[in-house]
Design a protein around this motif. Structure first.
Motif, short mmCIF file in Angstrom:
data_model
loop_
_atom_site.label_atom_id
_atom_site.label_comp_id
_atom_site.label_asym_id
_atom_site.label_seq_id
_atom_site.Cartn_x
_atom_site.Cartn_y
_atom_site.Cartn_z
N GLY A 218 -8.32 -0.40 -6.15
CA GLY A 218 -9.53 -0.12 -5.39
C GLY A 218 -9.54 -0.77 -4.03
N ARG A 219 -9.04 -1.97 -3.96
CA ARG A 219 -8.92 -2.72 -2.71
C ARG A 219 -7.63 -3.52 -2.75
N GLY A 220 -7.09 -3.80 -1.59
CA GLY A 220 -5.86 -4.56 -1.50
C GLY A 220 -4.63 -3.67 -1.46
N ASP A 221 -3.47 -4.30 -1.33
CA ASP A 221 -2.22 -3.58 -1.15
C ASP A 221 -1.87 -2.71 -2.34
N ALA A 222 -1.11 -1.65 -2.06
CA ALA A 222 -0.53 -0.83 -3.12
C ALA A 222 0.37 -1.69 -3.99
N LEU A 223 0.35 -1.41 -5.28
CA LEU A 223 1.09 -2.21 -6.26
C LEU A 223 2.29 -1.39 -6.73
N VAL A 224 3.46 -1.72 -6.23
CA VAL A 224 4.67 -0.96 -6.52
C VAL A 224 5.62 -1.84 -7.34
N GLY A 225 5.95 -1.37 -8.53
CA GLY A 225 6.80 -2.13 -9.44
C GLY A 225 5.98 -2.78 -10.53
N LYS A 226 6.56 -2.86 -11.71
CA LYS A 226 5.83 -3.35 -12.88
C LYS A 226 5.39 -4.81 -12.73
#
Length: 316
Positions: A218-226
């Motif tokens: 919803g907010r903050g950086d994209a989360l890429v990787g487990k």
């Protein structure tokens, strides 16, 4: 302590990022401002989260047009908050999708939420005069529905109460990527003023069970990787629990809302004071935690007047 809401003084422009989180999947992020998502299908596009005004939605559309010229046909809204939904008209989508509960919340408290958010966070309503009115869905669902953008299946699901009672997530199975709305945040405070603290952890566990490869939070950086996904889920869980536990202790002992505020600050400031919008969210988070701990299951409706009354109580 400041005599106005922290968000009223947050006037600095944020830097926009547009991150590919899977093939044909993008996260529009802006340093803790509300994120949007983009899902590109065979012949059309779904947007996740509208932004607060049509003018701000235009910034999302500009990024979309850098990567595809396919028409935007679907808009998925994870919950009812004004900063997420009031820019919907800019997209010209054929389908606007919400959970049944979220539509009911628009009916019950949509205008009050708009008035409240506009008062306390004016920067997020750039071009507010272009908002045509409340945003209404064309399609609702109870627990789950699938939309096909050509051959690409997109699953919309209600996995439990958290940030609001009607929260949904959007999962794209072919890339194992999820758009979570404000159920998951990354280095940004959770806004819990309309939340359900005792349910939130279970909803996070339901998200974690998908073992996704990336999340657009919803907010903050994209989360890429487990690893990044797991860290964000756990930090969100810690934030919610660290807010609720001290407020619940105060409520159980008959303490005041101001006592709860002091106790939550003691627990959360050392861990989260540097998170985006931490000070903006804190008074509303404490008020809701204190209410829930006293047995108020349905969040009370925030109004512009109630906001100010609560803030006066917290000034001591």
């Amino acid at each position: 302590m400041a005599k106005t809401f922290a968000s009223q003084g947050d006037l600095a422009e944020k830097t926009i990022s547009f991150t590919e989180v899977g093939e044909g999947l993008w996260a529009f992020t802006a340093e803790g401002d509300p994120n949007s998502g983009v899902i590109i299908g065979d012949d059309s596009v779904m947007i996740v989260e509208a932004q607060a005004t049509p003018r701000l939605a235009g910034k999302v559309i500009e990024k979309v047009r850098e990567v595809t010229d396919k028409p935007i046909t679907h808009l998925a809204l994870t919950h009812y908050h004004a900063v997420r939904v009031l820019g919907a008209s800019a997209y010209g989508a054929d389908q606007v999708l919400m959970s049944e509960t979220t539509r009911a919340q628009v009916v019950e408290r949509g205008q009050e939420d708009w008035d409240s958010e506009f008062q306390r966070f004016p920067r997020l309503f750039e071009g507010y005069e272009s908002i045509p009115g409340l945003t209404w869905p064309t399609t609702t669902f109870k627990d789950r529905m699938s939309v096909y953008l050509g051959s690409r299946r997109v699953d919309l699901m209600h996995l439990g109460r958290a940030h609001t009672a009607g929260d949904i997530v959007i999962h794209v199975p072919d890339q194992n990527v999820m758009f979570t709305g404000d159920i998951v945040e990354y280095h940004s405070a959770c806004y819990c003023g309309d939340g359900h603290f005792n349910d939130w952890g279970g909803t996070l566990a339901n998200i974690a069970a998908f073992d996704v490869d990336a999340i657009a939070p919803g907010r903050g950086d994209a989360l890429v990787g487990k690893d990044m996904v797991e860290a964000a889920i756990e930090s969100t869980r810690d934030f919610v629990e660290s807010t609720y536990r001290p407020a619940a202790r105060v409520a159980a002992s008959g303490g005041s809302l101001k006592d709860a505020w002091d106790a939550v600050r003691d627990a959360c400031d050392p861990k989260f004071a540097d998170y985006a919008i931490y000070e903006h969210c804190l008074p509303f988070n404490v008020a809701r935690a204190y209410d829930e701990a006293r047995g108020i299951d349905t969040p009370r409706i925030w109004t512009a007047q109630r906001d100010l009354e609560m803030w006066e109580q917290l000034q001591g």
